[in-house]
Design an enzyme around this catalytic site. Structure first.
Site, PDB file in Angstrom:
ATOM      1  N   SER A 227      10.778 -16.716  10.827  1.00 33.64           N
ATOM      2  CA  SER A 227       9.811 -17.485  10.058  1.00 33.64           C
ATOM      3  C   SER A 227       8.479 -16.793   9.831  1.00 33.64           C
ATOM      4  O   SER A 227       8.416 -15.727   9.232  1.00 33.64           O
ATOM      5  CB  SER A 227       9.629 -18.829  10.737  1.00 33.64           C
ATOM      6  OG  SER A 227       8.877 -19.667   9.926  1.00 33.64           O
ATOM      7  N   HIS A 228       7.407 -17.379  10.376  1.00 32.17           N
ATOM      8  CA  HIS A 228       6.059 -16.863  10.116  1.00 32.17           C
ATOM      9  C   HIS A 228       5.714 -15.690  11.033  1.00 32.17           C
ATOM     10  O   HIS A 228       4.616 -15.166  10.952  1.00 32.17           O
ATOM     11  CB  HIS A 228       5.041 -17.983  10.326  1.00 32.17           C
ATOM     12  CG  HIS A 228       5.072 -18.522  11.721  1.00 32.17           C
ATOM     13  ND1 HIS A 228       6.100 -19.312  12.170  1.00 32.17           N
ATOM     14  CD2 HIS A 228       4.243 -18.350  12.765  1.00 32.17           C
ATOM     15  CE1 HIS A 228       5.878 -19.619  13.435  1.00 32.17           C
ATOM     16  NE2 HIS A 228       4.756 -19.049  13.835  1.00 32.17           N
TER      17      HIS A 228
ATOM     18  N   ASP B 149       5.673 -18.835   3.737  1.00 33.92           N
ATOM     19  CA  ASP B 149       5.805 -17.941   4.895  1.00 33.92           C
ATOM     20  C   ASP B 149       7.071 -17.093   4.814  1.00 33.92           C
ATOM     21  O   ASP B 149       7.763 -17.067   3.789  1.00 33.92           O
ATOM     22  CB  ASP B 149       5.787 -18.747   6.201  1.00 33.92           C
ATOM     23  CG  ASP B 149       7.032 -19.592   6.385  1.00 33.92           C
ATOM     24  OD1 ASP B 149       7.637 -19.982   5.369  1.00 33.92           O
ATOM     25  OD2 ASP B 149       7.415 -19.853   7.539  1.00 33.92           O
TER      26      ASP B 149
ATOM     27  N   ASP C 165       9.611 -21.911   4.300  1.00 33.89           N
ATOM     28  CA  ASP C 165       9.516 -23.349   4.567  1.00 33.89           C
ATOM     29  C   ASP C 165       8.082 -23.850   4.737  1.00 33.89           C
ATOM     30  O   ASP C 165       7.845 -25.043   4.762  1.00 33.89           O
ATOM     31  CB  ASP C 165      10.403 -23.768   5.754  1.00 33.89           C
ATOM     32  CG  ASP C 165      10.111 -23.001   7.029  1.00 33.89           C
ATOM     33  OD1 ASP C 165       9.194 -22.155   7.026  1.00 33.89           O
ATOM     34  OD2 ASP C 165      10.815 -23.233   8.030  1.00 33.89           O
ATOM     35  N   ARG C 166       7.121 -22.931   4.841  1.00 33.92           N
ATOM     36  CA  ARG C 166       5.725 -23.381   4.964  1.00 33.92           C
ATOM     37  C   ARG C 166       5.006 -23.272   3.632  1.00 33.92           C
ATOM     38  O   ARG C 166       5.464 -22.566   2.729  1.00 33.92           O
ATOM     39  CB  ARG C 166       4.975 -22.520   5.985  1.00 33.92           C
ATOM     40  CG  ARG C 166       5.524 -22.649   7.379  1.00 33.92           C
ATOM     41  CD  ARG C 166       4.619 -21.947   8.371  1.00 33.92           C
ATOM     42  NE  ARG C 166       5.155 -22.115   9.707  1.00 33.92           N
ATOM     43  CZ  ARG C 166       4.449 -22.012  10.816  1.00 33.92           C
ATOM     44  NH1 ARG C 166       3.165 -21.695  10.747  1.00 33.92           N
ATOM     45  NH2 ARG C 166       5.010 -22.182  11.993  1.00 33.92           N
TER      46      ARG C 166
ATOM     47  N   ASP D  48      10.155 -17.267   5.831  1.00 40.56           N
ATOM     48  CA  ASP D  48      11.436 -17.849   5.428  1.00 40.56           C
ATOM     49  C   ASP D  48      11.310 -18.965   4.399  1.00 40.56           C
ATOM     50  O   ASP D  48      12.290 -19.648   4.103  1.00 40.56           O
ATOM     51  CB  ASP D  48      12.195 -18.345   6.667  1.00 40.56           C
ATOM     52  CG  ASP D  48      11.458 -19.470   7.388  1.00 40.56           C
ATOM     53  OD1 ASP D  48      10.224 -19.520   7.288  1.00 40.56           O
ATOM     54  OD2 ASP D  48      12.124 -20.286   8.043  1.00 40.56           O
TER      55      ASP D  48
ATOM     56  N   LYS E  12      11.576 -28.194   6.229  1.00 38.71           N
ATOM     57  CA  LYS E  12      10.352 -28.208   5.453  1.00 38.71           C
ATOM     58  C   LYS E  12      10.532 -27.227   4.312  1.00 38.71           C
ATOM     59  O   LYS E  12      11.389 -26.351   4.374  1.00 38.71           O
ATOM     60  CB  LYS E  12       9.141 -27.881   6.314  1.00 38.71           C
ATOM     61  CG  LYS E  12       9.208 -26.607   7.140  1.00 38.71           C
ATOM     62  CD  LYS E  12       8.024 -26.601   8.116  1.00 38.71           C
ATOM     63  CE  LYS E  12       7.876 -25.278   8.848  1.00 38.71           C
ATOM     64  NZ  LYS E  12       8.700 -25.196  10.058  1.00 38.71           N
TER      65      LYS E  12
HETATM   66  C1  VG1 Z   1       5.373 -23.757  15.228  1.00 43.80           C
HETATM   67  C2  VG1 Z   1       4.668 -24.950  14.616  1.00 43.80           C
HETATM   68  C3  VG1 Z   1       5.663 -26.060  14.335  1.00 43.80           C
HETATM   69  C4  VG1 Z   1       6.792 -25.518  13.458  1.00 43.80           C
HETATM   70  C5  VG1 Z   1       7.421 -24.302  14.100  1.00 43.80           C
HETATM   71  C6  VG1 Z   1       8.468 -23.654  13.221  1.00 43.80           C
HETATM   72  O1  VG1 Z   1       5.937 -24.131  16.471  1.00 43.80           O
HETATM   73  O2  VG1 Z   1       3.645 -25.406  15.452  1.00 43.80           O
HETATM   74  O3  VG1 Z   1       4.992 -27.124  13.726  1.00 43.80           O
HETATM   75  O4  VG1 Z   1       7.780 -26.504  13.270  1.00 43.80           O
HETATM   76  O5  VG1 Z   1       6.421 -23.319  14.369  1.00 43.80           O
HETATM   77  O6  VG1 Z   1       7.914 -23.286  11.992  1.00 43.80           O
HETATM   78  P1  VG1 Z   1       5.234 -23.787  17.865  1.00 43.80           P
HETATM   79  O7  VG1 Z   1       6.201 -24.252  18.912  1.00 43.80           O
HETATM   80  O8  VG1 Z   1       4.985 -22.317  17.861  1.00 43.80           O
HETATM   81  O9  VG1 Z   1       3.953 -24.538  17.873  1.00 43.80           O
HETATM   82  V1  VG1 Z   1       8.537 -21.964  11.185  1.00 43.80           V
HETATM   83  O10 VG1 Z   1       7.932 -21.974   9.675  1.00 43.80           O
HETATM   84  O11 VG1 Z   1       7.969 -20.741  12.209  1.00 43.80           O
HETATM   85  O12 VG1 Z   1      10.154 -22.096  11.351  1.00 43.80           O
HETATM   86 CO    CO Z   2       8.998 -20.812   8.449  1.00 45.53          CO
END
Ligand code: VG1
Ligand code: CO
Length: 543
Positions: free
Chosen positions: A112-113, A277, A281-282, A279, A376
């Site tokens: 992801s991010h 981001d 979804d953000r 992948d 998302k």
């Molecule tokens: C973070 C965010 C959470 C989100 C998750 C996955 O998790 O706070 O809101 O759902 O990333 O997002 P954490 O446990 O690091 O706070 V993504 O776009 O990285 O799949």
């Molecule tokens: Co993501």
């Protein structure tokens, strides 16, 4: 043909907030990815002959793991795999493909991010047949299996061609279908939104700037914004997915999207700036001269969703993660619709969406989405904003300030302390938990603690209980501070401090956010002793 390969367990394959995430070299250890993929399959039942969707965000190691996953799916008895061309599928697109083609589930390869590249992050997650992330019951089973696994199954055919769209029967009989990653998703967006109205807005000179961050949304955004909506060439920047995201951190916030942010605050700013981001979804939403916090964005989208064709019938309810601000709650209250508060992570929204209790969901971490998929969805949020802007004919700034006037403003900020010593971070949280019973009644400046707890979620559908989801300190008057440790990092620990204050008085809606929250920030420090326990003077990232 199919081999059973002996293996020994790795003991660190516990999925976090969103799948298993580790540094690439960890995934490159012998059998590491194979062990986890087999642990996924061993935790599922009834997939013989069924279809598995596979795709990823194109980051470093994506193709290698996709080849492994295809061969393992074949040896484990799947009847078909659907893979995005080039191994590419954004997370929301993968969710849609699973639902549209009634697949058994999907494997999404993404961190992801988190940054990508040979020494950066990689990840694997499993989504179930509703298109959403596997619930905790399944991720717990995967982890348990990964600790005892002694062999995995893999077919020994040659690597398949991921770059040619079409269907093939692989040795052993499994069907491989390589699909266009964008087509089905773009068609879904056309069903939900009034593309004619948005096209018209753009043709009148409304300027958009979308930053693909050299990640997966580039091809989707090019097709949708430039080809289908007529935005001038160049409206989508950094649109080539790169294995290392061009060395950037593909997290769409004002810190990592600084260039776009500065441009949007400048004199010749476009009308609308957005980003997604790694992948897809953000989302990041910035109007000319105004950054829209994700929590406000959720509330504003919920309040105006009926302006888009896909939501013209109104919303069944709204769901948000616990640390997300209460701005959306005020919209739900006014509309008389359900409001649900879940732990962090999209997997907790699935049941509410499936049951038709919630239509729109969101998280403070730049995640917003709806019942159209079970993830998302970054581009969905951008398109809903554009649809609303096209119908209302007002600027982002006008829409946001009017929203505050109607509902009040929830000042909100998140302070992240990244790369902390794990023991120090755990100690900090333990210390907070030990104060829960003594905090109520205490004063911090003019703030009085009303309640303190460790958030637990009781799923209204499957009755499962998820505990220890974040320490909440609630002050009289509705302000609050929340503390939790990240479940997506790959080195050390990250402390997230979420700070929120509600301000009903519209003459006080123009205070700088950190200033508006200053007394809460100070209270958070006194309660948690962040400086003393972590040795940090300031957060790594403030959003
Ligand atoms: C973070 C965010 C959470 C989100 C998750 C996955 O998790 O706070 O809101 O759902 O990333 O997002 P954490 O446990 O690091 O706070 V993504 O776009 O990285 O799949
Ligand atoms: Co993501």
């Amino acid at each position: 043909m199919n081999k059973s390969v002996p293996t020994t367990p790795y003991l660190d394959q516990k999925p976090g907030t969103s799948g298993l995430r580790k540094k690439v070299p960890v995934f490159q250890q012998p059998n590491y990815a194979e062990n986890f993929i087999q642990s996924i399959f061993d935790s599922l039942e009834g997939y013989q002959g069924k279809c598995l969707v596979i795709g990823g965000d194109g980051r470093y190691y994506n193709r290698e793991v996709i080849q492994k996953a295809i061969k393992m799916a074949a040896a484990n008895g799947f009847g078909k795999v659907m893979v995005g061309k080039g191994g590419i599928l954004s997370t929301p697109a993968a969710s849609h493909i699973i639902r549209k083609y009634k697949a058994f589930g999907g494997i999404i390869l993404s961190a992801s991010h988190n940054p990508g590249g040979p020494t950066e992050d990689f990840g694997i997650k499993y989504n179930i047949n509703n298109g959403g992330p596997a619930p905790e019951k399944i991720t717990d089973a995967m982890y348990a299996r990964s600790k005892t696994i002694d062999s995995y199954k893999i077919a020994d055919f040659a690597d398949v061609n991921l770059d040619r769209i079409g269907k093939d029967e692989l040795p052993g009989g499994m069907i491989l279908s390589v699909i266009d990653p964008v087509e089905d998703y773009a068609a879904l967006m056309e069903e939900l939104f009034d593309f004619g109205a948005i096209r018209n807005l753009i043709s009148l000179g409304f300027r958009i700037a979308f930053d693909g961050m050299s990640a997966v949304t580039g091809p989707y955004a090019k097709e949708i914004f430039e080809n289908r909506l007529g935005a001038p060439l160049g409206s989508v920047r950094n649109f080539m997915p790169l294995p290392d995201f061009g060395g950037h951190h593909p997290d769409p916030n004002p810190v990592h999207c600084k260039e776009l942010f500065d441009e949007m605050m400048g004199d010749d700013a476009p009308d609308f700036g957005a980003a997604s981001d790694g992948d897809g979804d953000r989302n990041l939403i910035i109007g000319r001269g105004i950054f829209v916090t994700p929590s406000d964005s959720l509330a504003i989208l919920a309040a105006n969703a009926n302006l888009a064709p896909g939501y013209s019938g109104g919303l069944a309810g709204i769901a948000r993660s616990m640390p997300t601000s209460g701005a959306a709650d005020r919209v739900a209250e006014k509309r008389g619709i359900g409001m649900y508060e879940t732990p962090t992570g999209w997997k907790f929204f699935g049941n509410l969406l499936d049951a038709g209790m919630a239509t729109i969901c969101g998280e403070e971490s730049s995640g917003t989405g709806s019942s159209h998929v079970r993830e998302k969805d970054g581009l969905w949020a951008v398109l809903l904003w554009l649809n609303i802007l096209a119908v209302r004919g007002e600027s982002v700034a006008d829409i946001v300030t009017q929203h505050w006037q109607t509902y009040g403003r929830n000042y909100y900020s998140r302070h992240d302390y990244e790369g902390l010593d794990t023991d120090a971070a755990n100690g900090l949280v333990d210390n907070l938990r030990s104060q829960l019973s003594t905090l109520p009644g205490k004063n911090f400046g003019s703030l009085t603690v009303e309640k303190a707890d460790d958030f637990a979620y009781h799923d209204p559908i499957d009755k499962s209980v998820s505990e220890h989801q974040g320490v909440r300190v609630l002050f009289a008057g509705g302000s609050r501070v929340v503390f939790r440790l990240s479940g997506t990092g790959t080195s050390g620990a990250t402390l997230r401090v979420y700070i929120e204050r509600y301000e009903p008085d519209s003459t006080r809606h123009n205070i700088e956010t950190q200033e508006a929250l200053a007394d809460l920030i100070a209270a958070a420090e006194s309660i948690a002793s962040i400086r003393e326990r972590t040795g940090r003077d300031a957060p790594t990232v403030i959003t």
